[in-house]
Scaffold this motif. Sequence first.
Motif, short mmCIF file in Angstrom:
data_model
loop_
_atom_site.label_atom_id
_atom_site.label_comp_id
_atom_site.label_asym_id
_atom_site.label_seq_id
_atom_site.Cartn_x
_atom_site.Cartn_y
_atom_site.Cartn_z
N VAL A 102 0.85 -1.20 0.00
CA VAL A 102 0.00 0.00 0.00
C VAL A 102 0.89 1.25 0.00
CG1 VAL A 102 -1.64 1.34 1.39
CG2 VAL A 102 -2.01 -1.10 1.05
N LEU A 103 1.95 1.22 0.82
CA LEU A 103 2.88 2.35 0.86
C LEU A 103 3.54 2.55 -0.51
CD1 LEU A 103 4.32 4.52 2.55
CD2 LEU A 103 6.09 2.81 3.01
N MET A 104 3.90 1.45 -1.19
CA MET A 104 4.49 1.56 -2.53
C MET A 104 3.49 2.16 -3.51
SD MET A 104 6.96 -1.72 -3.29
CE MET A 104 6.27 -1.87 -4.86
N LEU A 105 2.24 1.71 -3.48
CA LEU A 105 1.23 2.25 -4.39
C LEU A 105 0.98 3.73 -4.11
CD1 LEU A 105 -1.35 -0.68 -4.53
CD2 LEU A 105 0.19 0.08 -6.32
N VAL A 106 0.87 4.08 -2.84
CA VAL A 106 0.63 5.48 -2.47
C VAL A 106 1.84 6.33 -2.88
CG1 VAL A 106 0.38 7.05 -0.50
CG2 VAL A 106 -1.02 4.99 -0.63
N MET A 107 3.04 5.85 -2.60
CA MET A 107 4.24 6.59 -2.98
C MET A 107 4.34 6.70 -4.50
SD MET A 107 6.04 7.69 -0.45
CE MET A 107 7.71 7.83 -0.94
N ASN A 108 4.00 5.64 -5.20
CA ASN A 108 4.04 5.65 -6.66
C ASN A 108 3.04 6.68 -7.18
OD1 ASN A 108 4.80 4.95 -9.22
ND2 ASN A 108 3.31 3.32 -9.39
N TYR A 109 1.85 6.69 -6.64
CA TYR A 109 0.80 7.59 -7.11
C TYR A 109 1.09 9.04 -6.69
CZ TYR A 109 -3.75 9.64 -8.00
OH TYR A 109 -4.75 10.43 -8.43
N LEU A 110 1.50 9.25 -5.47
CA LEU A 110 1.69 10.61 -4.97
C LEU A 110 3.07 11.20 -5.29
CD1 LEU A 110 0.02 10.38 -1.44
CD2 LEU A 110 -0.91 11.40 -3.51
N PHE A 111 4.09 10.41 -5.28
CA PHE A 111 5.43 10.95 -5.43
C PHE A 111 6.09 10.58 -6.77
CE2 PHE A 111 10.06 10.65 -4.67
CZ PHE A 111 10.31 11.98 -4.45
N TYR A 112 6.19 9.31 -7.07
CA TYR A 112 6.97 8.87 -8.23
C TYR A 112 6.33 9.28 -9.55
CZ TYR A 112 9.69 6.14 -4.92
OH TYR A 112 10.47 5.76 -3.88
N ARG A 113 5.01 9.16 -9.68
CA ARG A 113 4.36 9.52 -10.94
C ARG A 113 4.53 11.01 -11.23
NH1 ARG A 113 -1.06 7.03 -11.44
NH2 ARG A 113 0.20 5.25 -12.01
N PRO A 114 4.27 11.94 -10.29
CA PRO A 114 4.51 13.36 -10.61
C PRO A 114 5.98 13.64 -10.94
CG PRO A 114 3.15 13.19 -8.65
CD PRO A 114 3.60 11.81 -9.01
N VAL A 115 6.89 12.98 -10.21
CA VAL A 115 8.31 13.19 -10.49
C VAL A 115 8.65 12.67 -11.88
CG1 VAL A 115 10.64 12.51 -9.84
CG2 VAL A 115 9.02 13.24 -8.09
N THR A 116 8.18 11.49 -12.25
CA THR A 116 8.46 10.95 -13.59
C THR A 116 7.78 11.80 -14.66
OG1 THR A 116 6.64 9.37 -13.39
CG2 THR A 116 8.85 8.58 -12.83
N ASP A 117 6.56 12.32 -14.36
CA ASP A 117 5.91 13.21 -15.32
C ASP A 117 6.74 14.47 -15.55
OD1 ASP A 117 3.84 11.44 -15.63
OD2 ASP A 117 2.45 12.51 -14.30
N ILE A 118 7.24 15.03 -14.47
CA ILE A 118 8.08 16.23 -14.58
C ILE A 118 9.37 15.90 -15.34
CG2 ILE A 118 9.49 17.85 -13.26
CD1 ILE A 118 7.24 17.84 -11.16
N LEU A 119 9.97 14.74 -15.04
CA LEU A 119 11.18 14.34 -15.75
C LEU A 119 10.90 14.10 -17.23
CD1 LEU A 119 12.89 11.98 -13.16
CD2 LEU A 119 13.59 14.28 -13.82
#
Length: 162
Positions: free
Chosen positions: A37-54
């Motif tokens: 759950v932490l991985m999914l939340v981190m992926n959705y909240l943190f990693y996806r916006p960071v990858t989108d920005i990258l």
Amino acid sequence: MMRTIFCLVISEADVASKGGIFDFNATLPLMMLQFLVLMLVMNYLFYRPVTDILDERADYIRNSLTTASTYLLRADELTLKYEESLAKARKEAQETIQKSQKEAQEIVAMNIKEAQREAEQLIYEAYEQLNIQKEKVLKTLENQVDILSNQIKSKLVSRRFL
């Protein structure tokens, strides 16, 4: 203080004897579920916006490089065009200079010929004037010679008769 440290060590020993962090009971699947759950939340909240920005940044860089290369090619084309124009202008300028020099030489040659012709004309006129004056002087001298010779004759004749 020593007593509290001792109590902590004893309580730690009790926990260690009851089970550790890697006990295979109901807490392990719960921990795994929490981790996912932490991985999914981190992926959705943190990693996806960071990858989108990258990704946006990579696209921006890619577009900037493409645009820059396009501008560079255009600049190279313009540079070649301007160099060709400059070479053509230099060539035309050289031709104009050579043409002007040739015309100037022709004008100078023509002026020299005109001056020579005028000088020859002046020399001819001066020669004619001198010839006319010579003729006048000769006629005057002939007249004077005739007068003198007549006077001499008349004196000679008068002396002879005397």
